[in-house]
Design an enzyme around this catalytic site. Sequence first.
Site, PDB file in Angstrom:
ATOM      1  N   ASP A 142     -10.843   1.530  -2.907  1.00 18.28           N
ATOM      2  CA  ASP A 142     -11.312   1.168  -1.568  1.00 18.28           C
ATOM      3  C   ASP A 142     -12.834   1.092  -1.507  1.00 18.28           C
ATOM      4  OD1 ASP A 142      -8.808   0.945  -0.500  1.00 18.28           O
ATOM      5  OD2 ASP A 142      -8.769   2.928   0.408  1.00 18.28           O
TER       6      ASP A 142
ATOM      7  N   ASP B 219       0.830  -1.199   0.000  1.00 21.80           N
ATOM      8  CA  ASP B 219       0.000   0.000   0.000  1.00 21.80           C
ATOM      9  C   ASP B 219       0.867   1.251   0.000  1.00 21.80           C
ATOM     10  OD1 ASP B 219      -2.335   1.478   0.021  1.00 21.80           O
ATOM     11  OD2 ASP B 219      -3.190   0.470   1.761  1.00 21.80           O
TER      12      ASP B 219
END
Length: 735
Positions: free
Chosen positions: A543, A473
């Site tokens: 997301d 990430d």
Amino acid sequence: MDRIKRAIFICIFFGSLAVTAQDSELILFETKNTSLVYSIDQQHRLVFQYYGKHLNDISAFGFRKFPALSKTSRDYSCEAYPAFGSGNINEPALSIIHADGSITTELEYLNHKQEQKSEDITRTIIHLKDRISGLFVDLYTEAFRNEDVITQWTEIINQEPNPVILQNFYSSFLNVKAQSYFLTHFHGTWASEMTLTEEKLETGVKIIESKKGVRTTQSDNTAFIVSLNHASAENEGECYGGALTWSGNYKMSFQVDEWNFLNVLGGINPFMSAYHLAPGEKLKTPKMVWSFSDTGRGQISRNFHDWARKYALVDGMSPRPVVLNSWEGGYFTFDEKTITEMIDGAARFGIEMFVLDDGWFGNKFPRNNDQAGLGDWQTNIKKLPHGINYLADYAKSKGLKFGLWIEPEMINPKSNLAEKHPDWIVQSLGHEKLTLRNQWLLDLSNPAVQDFIWNTIDSLLIANPGISYLKWDANRHVENVGSTYLPADKQTHFWIDYTTGLYRIYEKINSKYPEIIMQACSSGGGRLDFGSLKYHHEFWASDDTDPLKRLFIQYGTNLIYPPIATAAHVSTSPNHQTGLYSPLKFRFDVAMTGRLGMELQPKDIKGADSLFAVNAIKTYKQIRPLIASGDLFRIISPYEKGGWASLMYVSKDKKSGVAFAFSTELHNRGQFLTVKLNGLDPAKKYKVEEINRGDKLYFWGNEKTFTGEYLMNAGIDLTLSKQFDSAVFKLTEID
């Protein structure tokens, strides 16, 4: 090779070809269905002539004359790699401050050579040189015959006696002539990535760019489609697709000039990126990827998918495991028991990989929220007293593999690493070090920082051999840029050196741990580009896991990037990002169009829903090879009015397929959807079976046999009417 020898050079395979003509020597690059043509004029300039549908005879380009468009001493023609000062008045691909202070560059053709890298790939290197100085440019072109893709990049070499400063150094240039131009591009920040927009290009310059340094594709993507003379259509019309293989700052320039030519440039963003080349040094630009179609943007999409699976994605032809990611099921609040119970639930569903997300590390500064611990990659012994490998072994005992979330480019101010190495933080000396998401950015232009990150990951994998998957990430961009490592006169090198430093780390991981599955994540889709995908198996598109939003996000994403790599997860209802409710079947049907996964607490799925989830995952595994390697055909866009969406995958041999249909709005009584399938063999017969069924059928012809001709022209009539109704159909050839 002298000029006469060059003129009779012929490439045996598809790729580069040099031929003579009346006035100019021609260089031809070929794929199965496209041709790219350059010429070398009497002034030894390399001139762009044509890129489009395959031509059998290109000799006319040797004596082609443009109308007199200007009164300069040169005929108007676009150089294949236009430099500032060479007569080009548009945005240049190359601009340089030479060692003697001159800002004019005139590139002349020296020679070219070609090599057959494989039966599919031909590489051609065209050697160019500034007429006055010792500045050389090598223009590389690779033609991928079967995929109808061409990639280009340059190597700029300084053989001048003193350093030169590169100002513009784009990877590639495309020149197009039509009546009008329509640009499809993609934008959208967190939870809205890859939103599709199409606009007509007018006179002037349209710029798509990023200056963020990290997560550079979160708001705008490097990929685009240009359609000629009318808005793009799925199955008709001439169009060009382009995408850059770069994870740093980029710039795409689309200039409709005063003669109504469209000039397209793609490459590293020159903003605050002046690059100094010492004598003997060279700079290699990232690859620009091109494809042309005269049958609409759908073929551009399939060309990119084929090329990416084979050349721009790790293990691109292999199906990916079904994943349960812990984030929305546990967030930061979990302990060992929470995780083992989630693994138990994943095993019951038939899931193949469990991934432990953020919150597993930090002791002095425990990672119980996003405010501390980032940078201290030691297992939190309070949360996980038996360590990571215990969880990996537990997952293995339940038939699952185990993965882990990391964010190694970032640190929290509250971390051991920040206390020990404040000099490793990206910072402009004397200015405040700004935090974003409570974190700072490590300076990957510094080899010591690269070594630290590599050693951290290497140590983690050595100590925990049960790890099979890394979710990488990156949750912030660059602000107040500056490097304590780079010298004062090379601070503008940061943007390039950061990205190349990141790639070096990726390369080391891939080299030593080729079996580790890597996911590219960056606040969702902030690192969705072919540069990053070269080192990853898959990417996290957004997301936002709401299935309705995901229809739009994945539609835009899969116009360019392959579905096999598109992680698409079933999450809980109401959705954590949007608060919207949706039935489990709809959530599964949407997620099954990509790499299926789950993002929830398994014990929250109960009763009939639990049984449905088990069967849905089993069904997905049956159709997974089609999602992984089949051809994608978009049938109805969710962007179109009407409130429906539909797409399908067809095997390369056209013997099988799977079709999806969705109702995104409530429809009036009596309204129904007709889906005309695509990509089938009209002469074949197909059994149509509705799969992943709930409590009703949506097609009157379930398990009946139809010709491909009927299915593509008459179509199938579906009784999808309520919002969130959805249906999936498996097609199988019947002899």
